[in-house]
Design a protein around this motif. Structure first.
Motif, PDB file in Angstrom:
ATOM      1  N   ALA A   1       0.856  -1.186   0.000  1.00  0.00           N
ATOM      2  CA  ALA A   1       0.000   0.000   0.000  1.00  0.00           C
ATOM      3  C   ALA A   1       0.888   1.231   0.000  1.00  0.00           C
ATOM      4  N   VAL A   2       0.324   2.338  -0.437  1.00  0.00           N
ATOM      5  CA  VAL A   2       1.020   3.628  -0.419  1.00  0.00           C
ATOM      6  C   VAL A   2       0.256   4.538   0.530  1.00  0.00           C
ATOM      7  N   ILE A   3       0.989   5.191   1.440  1.00  0.00           N
ATOM      8  CA  ILE A   3       0.385   6.044   2.462  1.00  0.00           C
ATOM      9  C   ILE A   3       0.899   7.462   2.279  1.00  0.00           C
ATOM     10  N   ALA A   4       0.014   8.388   1.992  1.00  0.00           N
ATOM     11  CA  ALA A   4       0.392   9.795   1.798  1.00  0.00           C
ATOM     12  C   ALA A   4       0.411  10.489   3.156  1.00  0.00           C
TER      13      ALA A   4
ATOM     14  N   LEU B   1      -5.585  -0.562   9.023  1.00  0.00           N
ATOM     15  CA  LEU B   1      -4.935  -0.832   7.747  1.00  0.00           C
ATOM     16  C   LEU B   1      -4.768  -2.331   7.527  1.00  0.00           C
ATOM     17  N   SER B   2      -4.429  -3.052   8.587  1.00  0.00           N
ATOM     18  CA  SER B   2      -4.291  -4.506   8.473  1.00  0.00           C
ATOM     19  C   SER B   2      -5.603  -5.144   8.032  1.00  0.00           C
ATOM     20  N   GLU B   3      -6.687  -4.721   8.659  1.00  0.00           N
ATOM     21  CA  GLU B   3      -8.003  -5.284   8.303  1.00  0.00           C
ATOM     22  C   GLU B   3      -8.440  -4.837   6.914  1.00  0.00           C
ATOM     23  N   TRP B   4      -8.174  -3.574   6.588  1.00  0.00           N
ATOM     24  CA  TRP B   4      -8.605  -3.031   5.294  1.00  0.00           C
ATOM     25  C   TRP B   4      -7.877  -3.702   4.147  1.00  0.00           C
ATOM     26  N   LEU B   5      -6.565  -3.883   4.299  1.00  0.00           N
ATOM     27  CA  LEU B   5      -5.804  -4.549   3.245  1.00  0.00           C
ATOM     28  C   LEU B   5      -6.243  -5.996   3.077  1.00  0.00           C
ATOM     29  N   TRP B   6      -6.589  -6.645   4.182  1.00  0.00           N
ATOM     30  CA  TRP B   6      -7.065  -8.029   4.093  1.00  0.00           C
ATOM     31  C   TRP B   6      -8.381  -8.076   3.320  1.00  0.00           C
ATOM     32  N   ARG B   7      -9.248  -7.089   3.588  1.00  0.00           N
ATOM     33  CA  ARG B   7     -10.525  -7.050   2.861  1.00  0.00           C
ATOM     34  C   ARG B   7     -10.316  -6.725   1.387  1.00  0.00           C
ATOM     35  N   GLU B   8      -9.343  -5.858   1.120  1.00  0.00           N
ATOM     36  CA  GLU B   8      -9.075  -5.520  -0.273  1.00  0.00           C
ATOM     37  C   GLU B   8      -8.694  -6.765  -1.064  1.00  0.00           C
ATOM     38  N   GLY B   9      -7.869  -7.618  -0.439  1.00  0.00           N
ATOM     39  CA  GLY B   9      -7.531  -8.896  -1.054  1.00  0.00           C
ATOM     40  C   GLY B   9      -6.895  -8.782  -2.423  1.00  0.00           C
ATOM     41  N   ALA B  10      -6.151  -7.694  -2.665  1.00  0.00           N
ATOM     42  CA  ALA B  10      -5.565  -7.500  -3.996  1.00  0.00           C
ATOM     43  C   ALA B  10      -4.136  -8.010  -4.008  1.00  0.00           C
ATOM     44  N   SER B  11      -3.768  -8.662  -5.088  1.00  0.00           N
ATOM     45  CA  SER B  11      -2.390  -9.115  -5.262  1.00  0.00           C
ATOM     46  C   SER B  11      -1.600  -7.983  -5.890  1.00  0.00           C
ATOM     47  N   ILE B  12      -1.004  -7.148  -5.047  1.00  0.00           N
ATOM     48  CA  ILE B  12      -0.318  -5.963  -5.540  1.00  0.00           C
ATOM     49  C   ILE B  12       0.886  -6.331  -6.402  1.00  0.00           C
ATOM     50  N   GLY B  13       1.598  -7.356  -5.948  1.00  0.00           N
ATOM     51  CA  GLY B  13       2.783  -7.744  -6.706  1.00  0.00           C
ATOM     52  C   GLY B  13       2.435  -8.142  -8.124  1.00  0.00           C
ATOM     53  N   ALA B  14       1.357  -8.881  -8.291  1.00  0.00           N
ATOM     54  CA  ALA B  14       0.970  -9.308  -9.636  1.00  0.00           C
ATOM     55  C   ALA B  14       0.540  -8.125 -10.483  1.00  0.00           C
TER      56      ALA B  14
END
Length: 710
Positions: free
Chosen positions: A417-420, A687-700
């Motif tokens: 993730a990117v945090i501004a 953020l931990s919960e939100w990223l888990w819900r997002e479930g996006a494979s950022i690397g891919a």
């Protein structure tokens, strides 16, 4: 160890400066020519700057070793934070004049008598001040005054200032105008190019009897240049280890493979900031250095006599915390305050299961985010700090450089993730690129508005781009609601600055200790109405007299039981002295003390009734976090700046707001539960919960999608 094995008469790559190993590169030859020209002129100042390890000291020693002692009496001073009085004593000592127990007037008189005697004997006096970037403005002014010594029409003393690039910035300040007029030449030592790097290595080897044992293949020279950026001291470090490695491996060949292996080992041992600190091609960040390292700086001397720094796309990585940096949380910062928040967040995110490490990214140079020295051992730090080192310039040019470097970082780091954390143009550029790449984007300090639409464009765009918005207070939620931001994206967790204060405030110096150390009375701490802490600073060349006089007279006219504590930088004190207010202040209710460190200033802030700061907003964010009223005086502020709450243009209005703030007292807490020192923990958990819900494979998404520049 390896010298006898290879038949060397000595160590070819020792780190101590040695004139016998002087290498006449284009940059060094030019600098030496400037120095010799200066000696020939016999007057004025010559300024030589260069990065750490560029060969400045060796250059100076080469010059001094070549002087005719019958014609020139030379002395060298290595500056280590010398004030004007200490500098005078150091100069006298360097010239062999016993300074013990003498007043400043006696020191000057003794030095002038010595210089006159030197001139009368047909010789000239030359002073070389090394590490001159550490000199105070007052000390530099003392050097300028010494240059006024004359015998008939001839100057008695000539000075060379040698230092790191910070010296150039120091001399570019407006208060140094008179000094710059005395600078007859200046130059900057840049790194060696590939051909010079090879010639430099061979030159040092031949000085100790090298007979092609060991053999360096062509690719090895290229690798050495790529890993060191052409900085002589880094070349010495690496080559010394290469020769040791070849000896231990019982081989007489230095290959590109050996260079790569050795450099990687060294990077792991000492960190990239101490070894591989500059990379010219941001397209291969985090990989092995690119084929061409940073080019030599060959700036012409500007009208001011000080070289201008060109825009750079070098990358500096510092403070590796020893943990693997894999798919990190990439925090975009743009100021010391936002970096402090990133530090607080990094500490709490490390405690949150499942969250990757935090990497702080700054588009500018490392010096722009320098924390006060005392905080280096207090604040936890991110796993890695990355500085793109992109210098100020036209928006389009700078944005393009930022975007290219950031694109390369996305490919390499594949952030989760990117945090501004900040809000300047570079942060917005990176946030837009992250959004286009499909990365989860978080906005910290969301919803803040100045009231002037033109001043809020970055903030509005960042808030619209972000998938999650973290706010300081509930009142900003209505602002975001009116702008069409869905409520489920907005979360109030408090101010991250509170986290840093929970770490730093207990270590703050008590005001009594600070005032006593400065020789000031502690009566301000006993005043019934308290005291106003002032962090305003002024430039003696550009500040209008009426601003200073109105401010000082306004302080004096405040209620009798309200005092002022004003830690002053040297330039501010010069400005007040220049208009005749310096002596008057000493007899007023203003405690004008020397500029203090961060923990001392924080101790003063904690007990203040109000904070009056300037355009730099020194301690403003800390003051707001501590619920202390803050007034910012920006004389000549633009309409956008003046629209920011708490910012005023006129001294009279600023003083009125200070009076109102003292009468009103500290601000009430709108959300007491959010000022408990736990904003970072709440953000990390969400953020931990939100990223888990997002479930996006950022690397891919980043890796397969290629460049975000499409």
């Amino acid at each position: 160890m390896y010298e006898s094995h290879f038949g060397f008469s000595g160590a070819p790559f020792q780190l101590n400066p040695d004139p016998s190993f002087y290498f006449d590169s284009r940059g060094h030859a030019s600098a030496l020519a400037y120095l010799k020209f200066g000696v020939y002129q016999g007057e004025g100042f010559i300024v030589v700057t260069g990065d750490i390890g560029a060969g400045k000291t060796t250059l100076v020693r080469t010059l001094l070793g070549g002087l005719d002692r019958q014609q020139v009496v030379a002395a060298q001073v290595v500056s280590t934070q010398l004030e004007s009085g200490d500098l005078l004593r150091a100069i006298c000592t360097a010239f062999g004049i016993a300074p013990a127990g003498k007043t400043k007037a006696e020191l000057i008189a003794g030095l002038e008598a010595f210089l006159t005697a030197v001139a009368a004997s047909g010789r000239r006096a030359l002073l070389v001040v090394d590490e001159a970037q550490n000199l105070s403005l007052e000390a530099i002014e003392e050097l300028r005054m010494l240059s006024n010594f004359q015998l008939e029409q001839h100057a008695l003393l000539q000075s060379f200032l040698v230092g790191q690039p910070e010296l150039r910035k120091l001399l570019e300040s407006r208060s140094m105008e008179q000094f710059r007029q005395r600078v007859i030449a200046s130059c900057h030592l840049g790194p060696l190019d590939l051909a010079e790097t090879r010639a430099y290595i061979e030159h040092r080897l031949k000085r100790v009897g090298w007979q092609d044992k060991p053999v360096f293949d062509d690719a090895a020279f290229e690798e050495i240049h790529r890993w060191t950026g052409g900085i002589p001291r880094r070349i010495n470090l690496l080559c010394n280890r290469l020769l040791l490695g070849a000896y231990l491996d019982n081989t007489d060949e230095v290959s590109a493979t050996l260079v790569m292996q050795t450099a990687r080992e060294m990077r792991g041992e000492v960190g990239e900031s101490a070894f591989v600190a500059a990379v010219s091609n941001p397209g291969t960040l985090g990989q092995d250095p690119p084929e061409s390292a940073a080019a030599a700086v060959a700036d012409p001397v500007g009208e001011s006599g000080v070289l201008a720094t060109p825009m750079s796309t070098a990358v500096r990585r510092v403070h590796v915390a020893g943990m693997p940096v894999s798919r990190p949380l990439l925090c975009l910062v743009d100021s010391p305050a936002s970096y402090m928040k990133a530090c607080a967040f990094a500490s709490e995110s490390a405690r949150q299961p499942g969250l990757p490490p935090v990497v702080a990214l700054n588009a500018g140079g490392e010096d722009e985010l320098t924390l006060p020295g005392e905080l280096g051992s207090v604040l936890p730090r991110p796993a890695l700090d990355i500085h793109l080192d992109i210098r100020p310039g036209r928006y389009a040019v700078r944005a393009a450089a930022v975007l290219e470097a950031f694109d390369a970082l996305l490919q390499e780091l594949q952030p989760s993730a990117v945090i501004a954390m900040g809000g300047d143009d570079a942060v917005l550029t990176c946030a837009l690129a992250a959004h286009k790449a499909g990365l989860p984007l978080v906005r910290v300090d969301a919803g803040k508005r100045s009231g002037d639409g033109s001043a809020d464009s970055n903030a509005i765009l960042l808030d619209r781009l972000a998938g999650a918005l973290y706010t300081n207070e509930l009142t900003t939620h209505y602002t975001l609601y009116r702008e069409g931001i869905p409520a489920e994206r907005v979360h109030c967790f408090g101010n991250l600055m509170v986290n840093t204060l929970h770490l730093t405030a207990p270590m703050a110096t008590q005001p009594e200790a600070t005032l006593k150390r400065e020789g000031s009375s502690t009566r301000s701490l006993r005043a019934e109405d308290g005291y106003v802490l002032v962090t305003l600073q002024f430039d003696p060349e550009s500040t209008r007299v009426e601003i200073l006089s109105d401010l000082v007279s306004g302080f004096v006219a405040m209620p009798p039981d309200l005092r002022v504590i004003w830690p002053m930088q040297e330039e501010t004190r010069f400005a007040l002295e220049r208009v005749g207010l310096g002596r008057w202040i000493k007899n007023s209710k203003i405690d004008a003390i020397a500029d203090v460190g961060y923990l001392e200033a924080l101790g003063l802030l904690q007990r203040a009734s109000c904070l009056l700061c300037g355009s730099d907003g020194a301690l403003a964010e800390e003051g707001l976090a501590l619920t202390i009223p803050v007034v910012r005086l920006i004389a000549g502020a633009t309409a956008a700046e003046a629209a920011v709450p708490g910012v005023v243009r006129e001294v009279e209005r600023a003083l009125a707001l200070v009076g109102e703030a003292v009468t009103r007292g500290r601000m009430p807490l709108e959300e007491p539960g959010y000022w408990d020192g736990g904003p970072a923990a709440r953000m990390a958990q969400h953020l931990s919960e939100w990223l888990w819900r997002e479930g996006a494979s950022i690397g891919a998404r980043v890796g397969q999608g290629g460049s975000v520049l499409r």
